[in-house]
Design an enzyme around this catalytic site. Structure first.
Site, short mmCIF file in Angstrom:
data_model
loop_
_atom_site.label_atom_id
_atom_site.label_comp_id
_atom_site.label_asym_id
_atom_site.label_seq_id
_atom_site.Cartn_x
_atom_site.Cartn_y
_atom_site.Cartn_z
N SER A 52 0.81 -1.21 0.00
CA SER A 52 0.00 0.00 0.00
C SER A 52 0.85 1.26 0.00
CB SER A 52 -0.96 0.00 1.19
OG SER A 52 -0.25 -0.20 2.40
N HIS A 59 1.95 4.59 4.34
CA HIS A 59 1.13 5.29 3.35
C HIS A 59 1.66 6.70 3.12
CE1 HIS A 59 -2.65 2.65 4.30
NE2 HIS A 59 -1.64 1.96 3.80
#
Length: 320
Positions: free
Chosen positions: A238, A294
């Protein structure tokens, strides 16, 4: 996903600015790509191809001014769906019949993701495969050599488990946590992100640039997560996906007409980033989120894209 069809091709010397403006003006689901030393006009809609091919032939011959050609809404007798007409003044004066194509097909640009030949996106396809390989390895307890061991001692960075890995030549651990996924949905979610965001970037920017972006994003996200929470085991792609989000966001500022990645997808990704960072997702799902990964990946994508566009790479993302 629909197969892109070649409507017409022009020599490399042909200036297609007028055609690009025509495509942009009516938001047509067309692409201009350079293949086999030709500029090829492509669409996924066979009906639209049939309508536009004669128009492109006449424009190529110098018989038509695209600035005077209009697409108009029409309601053919007996047809339940709305349609558009190719309205060419020269054609009308010659009393030639108009041809219709579904308005949903003609205007469906941002709602349909473009397709790319598989050989144009090999790195993205490899990353998608690695998502599932990493899930398989983790599910069968074979992933320990890929992860950064959590540091439970609270030692300074120089005495941390990460430092121990690096001192023993295990530099790959800066990258490989991105491969490991802790569940099948985790792998699916990140593979989808690579498919939607990665393939357009690789197809336009090239595999070399894209590989560099992915490597920097993986290192930045893994280091950010470890430095923020060294006691927590982490993994997943991610952070790399958010590197792609950051890159696409900057490119769209330099090239506003580039919409291979719709703006809405970028907006949803940023909203998800904020919700995760605020703890909303964890509160409702009970699932921990690697927020530092992230954010680290996202920032790396912004920086790489800014440098890339400043040195002129953004020209590859000019529509057409």
């Amino acid at each position: 996903m629909s197969q892109w069809l070649v409507i017409y091709s022009f020599p490399l010397s042909k200036d297609l600015c007028a055609l690009a403006h025509f495509i942009q003006r009516y938001q047509l689901p067309l692409r201009i790509v350079e293949e086999k030393n030709r500029q090829q006009i492509m669409t996924f809609d066979g009906n639209l191809a049939e309508v536009l091919k004669p128009l492109l032939q006449r424009w190529d011959a110098g018989e038509v001014d695209l600035d005077r050609v209009q697409l108009q809404a029409a309601q053919p007798n007996g047809a339940p769906d709305s349609a558009v007409e190719v309205n060419d003044p020269e054609t009308e004066s010659a009393h030639q019949p108009k041809r219709n194509v579904s308005s949903e097909q003609a205007h469906n640009q941002v709602s349909v993701l473009p397709s790319f030949p598989l050989d144009k996106t090999p790195v993205s396809l490899l990353l998608i495969a690695l998502c599932f390989v990493g899930w398989f390895l983790q599910a069968n307890n074979f992933s320990s050599a890929l992860l950064i061991y959590p540091d439970q001692t609270g030692n300074p960075l120089s005495d941390s488990t990460l430092a121990w890995h690096l001192q023993n030549g295990q530099w790959w651990r800066l990258l490989t946590p991105a491969i490991v996924h802790f569940s099948l949905p985790h792998a699916l979610f990140n593979a989808l992100g690579i498919w939607i965001l990665g393939r357009p970037l690789e197809a336009r920017g090239g595999s070399l640039m894209y590989t560099l972006l992915v490597l920097i994003g993986a290192i930045a996200s893994n280091l950010s997560q470890y430095l923020w929470e060294p006691r927590v085991l982490f993994g997943g792609m991610s952070g790399v996906v958010y590197g792609l989000v950051g890159f696409a966001l900057v490119v769209q500022r330099f090239q506003p007409a580039w919409r291979d990645i719709p703006v809405g997808i970028i907006t949803v990704a940023l909203a998800w980033l904020v919700l995760c960072a605020l703890g909303v997702v964890t509160f409702f799902t009970g699932v921990g989120v690697a927020n530092a990964a992230h954010i680290g990946g996202f920032v790396s994508g912004l920086v790489v894209a800014l440098v890339y566009c400043v040195v002129g790479g953004g020209r590859k993302f000019i529509p057409g």
